[in-house]
Design a protein around this motif. Structure first.
Motif, PDB file in Angstrom:
ATOM      1  N   ALA A 152      -2.089   3.834   8.906  1.00  0.00           N
ATOM      2  CA  ALA A 152      -1.839   3.568   7.268  1.00  0.00           C
ATOM      3  C   ALA A 152      -1.606   2.098   7.225  1.00  0.00           C
ATOM      4  CB  ALA A 152      -0.512   4.656   6.785  1.00  0.00           C
ATOM      5  N   TYR A 154       0.477  -0.721   4.884  1.00  0.00           N
ATOM      6  CA  TYR A 154       1.345  -0.942   4.257  1.00  0.00           C
ATOM      7  C   TYR A 154       1.626  -2.319   3.739  1.00  0.00           C
ATOM      8  CZ  TYR A 154       3.020   3.699   6.262  1.00  0.00           C
ATOM      9  OH  TYR A 154       3.072   4.800   6.417  1.00  0.00           O
ATOM     10  N   CYS A 265       0.576  -2.110   9.844  1.00  0.00           N
ATOM     11  CA  CYS A 265      -0.117  -1.099  10.028  1.00  0.00           C
ATOM     12  C   CYS A 265       0.901   0.103  10.936  1.00  0.00           C
ATOM     13  CB  CYS A 265      -1.441  -1.315  10.758  1.00  0.00           C
ATOM     14  SG  CYS A 265      -2.586  -2.336  10.035  1.00  0.00           S
ATOM     15  N   GLU A 271       5.519   7.599   9.344  1.00  0.00           N
ATOM     16  CA  GLU A 271       5.469   7.315   7.886  1.00  0.00           C
ATOM     17  C   GLU A 271       7.080   7.597   7.173  1.00  0.00           C
ATOM     18  OE1 GLU A 271       3.188   9.520   5.184  1.00  0.00           O
ATOM     19  OE2 GLU A 271       3.713   8.929   3.202  1.00  0.00           O
ATOM     20  N   THR A 286       5.045  -0.179   0.427  1.00  0.00           N
ATOM     21  CA  THR A 286       4.161   0.675  -0.461  1.00  0.00           C
ATOM     22  C   THR A 286       2.982   0.943   0.700  1.00  0.00           C
ATOM     23  OG1 THR A 286       4.998  -0.478  -2.397  1.00  0.00           O
ATOM     24  CG2 THR A 286       2.611   0.856  -2.283  1.00  0.00           C
ATOM     25  N   CYS A 287       2.769   2.014   0.641  1.00  0.00           N
ATOM     26  CA  CYS A 287       1.279   2.352   1.402  1.00  0.00           C
ATOM     27  C   CYS A 287       0.126   1.869   0.446  1.00  0.00           C
ATOM     28  CB  CYS A 287       1.071   3.623   1.805  1.00  0.00           C
ATOM     29  SG  CYS A 287      -0.169   4.262   2.816  1.00  0.00           S
ATOM     30  N   ASP A 290      -5.781   2.262   4.376  1.00  0.00           N
ATOM     31  CA  ASP A 290      -5.716   2.750   5.944  1.00  0.00           C
ATOM     32  C   ASP A 290      -6.455   2.067   6.631  1.00  0.00           C
ATOM     33  OD1 ASP A 290      -8.209   3.920   5.088  1.00  0.00           O
ATOM     34  OD2 ASP A 290      -6.963   5.648   4.043  1.00  0.00           O
TER      35      ASP A 290
END
Ligand SMILES: [Mg+2]
Length: 320
Positions: A152, A154, A265, A271, A286-287, A290
């Motif tokens: 993910a 961020y 990442c 998470e 904040t995500c 990806d």
């Protein structure tokens, strides 16, 4: 005042006093003790009048920014800042400029336990160069190149504020100007991410460009969700108040630059720990997208014009 008197008055005890400084200001060079289990992390950045700030810029802000931009690079490596050198070129020596400059530099240096251990003073067009060292456990530093497909993406804090402040939105935009003049390097967050992130970069030239740099270094592709970008309330309110064109705030968030937030990442399994770390530090994370296999960065937005404009973007210091 000659150079020796200037050093005594303004620089001798500037910043933190550290036990690992064997010899600080005053000799031909400094002597510093690096623990055997640490790697030395080095970075440098210059602020040049006309290129990075306008004549008449606040001296206190310049002192803060000269160190903050370097702290942000150290943060992106997951390192703990330690020592700095300062090269200061000034057209003339005045207490009215040097005192607030040193106050801005010293306050941030003390906050982050950074000692000033040497430097150089010269006469010429105003330019400020800080070289900053940090320490990180051997083999553990965060790099741009560690992202994997499936991670993910961020970002810390909020984006676009500094650019809006720099462009001088209006008199009600004090909080935005504050973000430009006094950026907050995310040093503790970077160190916490040593355990959690696979890759990291600090956002200096703009999220869009800097994410692409991280993905390219990692040989990965990525997707950015425009709707998820963290925009501050002062930025949204400036957008409403000033009747900016559609998506102008988002555009600043993507390409404005000088945010000095961390973009990183991490595998999905991390998470919960990432949000717990951010909460423990009082930081916002904040995500925003990806990572996948391939190359390039795609931007998810309901606005096709924005996507087309981004395609044509690409920040380059030497292409003005
Ligand atoms: Mg950087």
């Amino acid at each position: 005042m000659d150079e020796t008197q200037l050093i005594e008055r303004y620089f001798r005890t500037l910043g933190a006093q550290r036990a690992d400084v064997s010899l600080g200001i005053g000799d031909d060079a400094a002597l510093l003790r690096v623990p055997v289990d640490r790697e030395l992390v080095l970075t440098t950045d210059a602020l040049v009048e006309g290129a990075h700030f306008m004549p008449g810029a606040s001296a206190r802000s310049l002192g803060h920014r000269a160190l903050a931009v370097n702290l942000s690079d150290i943060a992106a490596m997951g390192a703990a800042p330690s020592w700095m050198l300062l090269s200061l070129v000034m057209p003339e020596v005045t207490d009215g400029w040097l005192a607030p400059f040193c106050a801005g530099l010293a306050a941030l240096a003390k906050d982050h336990d950074v000692a000033l251990v040497g430097g150089n003073l010269a006469r010429g067009p105003l330019s400020i160069t800080v070289e900053l060292a940090g320490l990180v456990p051997c083999g553990r530093a965060l790099r741009r190149s560690g992202a994997h497909p499936g991670d993910a993406l961020y970002v810390s804090g909020t984006l676009g504020d500094a650019a809006a402040g720099r462009l001088g939105a209006d008199e009600a935009s004090g909080p935005l100007l504050e973000r430009f003049e006094y950026p907050t390097p995310r040093v503790a967050l970077g160190q916490g991410l040593l355990e959690l992130a696979s890759a990291c970069i600090d956002v200096s030239d703009g999220l869009y460009v800097d994410v692409r740099r991280m993905l390219a270094a990692s040989n990965c592709a990525g997707r950015l969700d425009v709707e998820r970008l963290p925009l501050s309330e002062p930025l949204r309110s400036a957008e409403r108040r000033l009747g900016w064109p559609a998506q102008h705030g988002v555009r600043l968030a993507l390409t404005g630059g000088e945010d000095y937030e961390l973009c990183f990442c991490a595998p999905p399994a991390h998470e919960r720990a990432i949000f717990a770390l951010a909460a423990s530090l009082g930081e916002r994370v904040t995500c925003i997208g990806d990572v996948s296999e391939g190359t390039g960065l795609s931007v998810n937005s309901s606005n096709p014009e924005l996507c087309a404009a981004l395609e044509a973007t690409g920040f380059d210091h030497f292409r003005r």
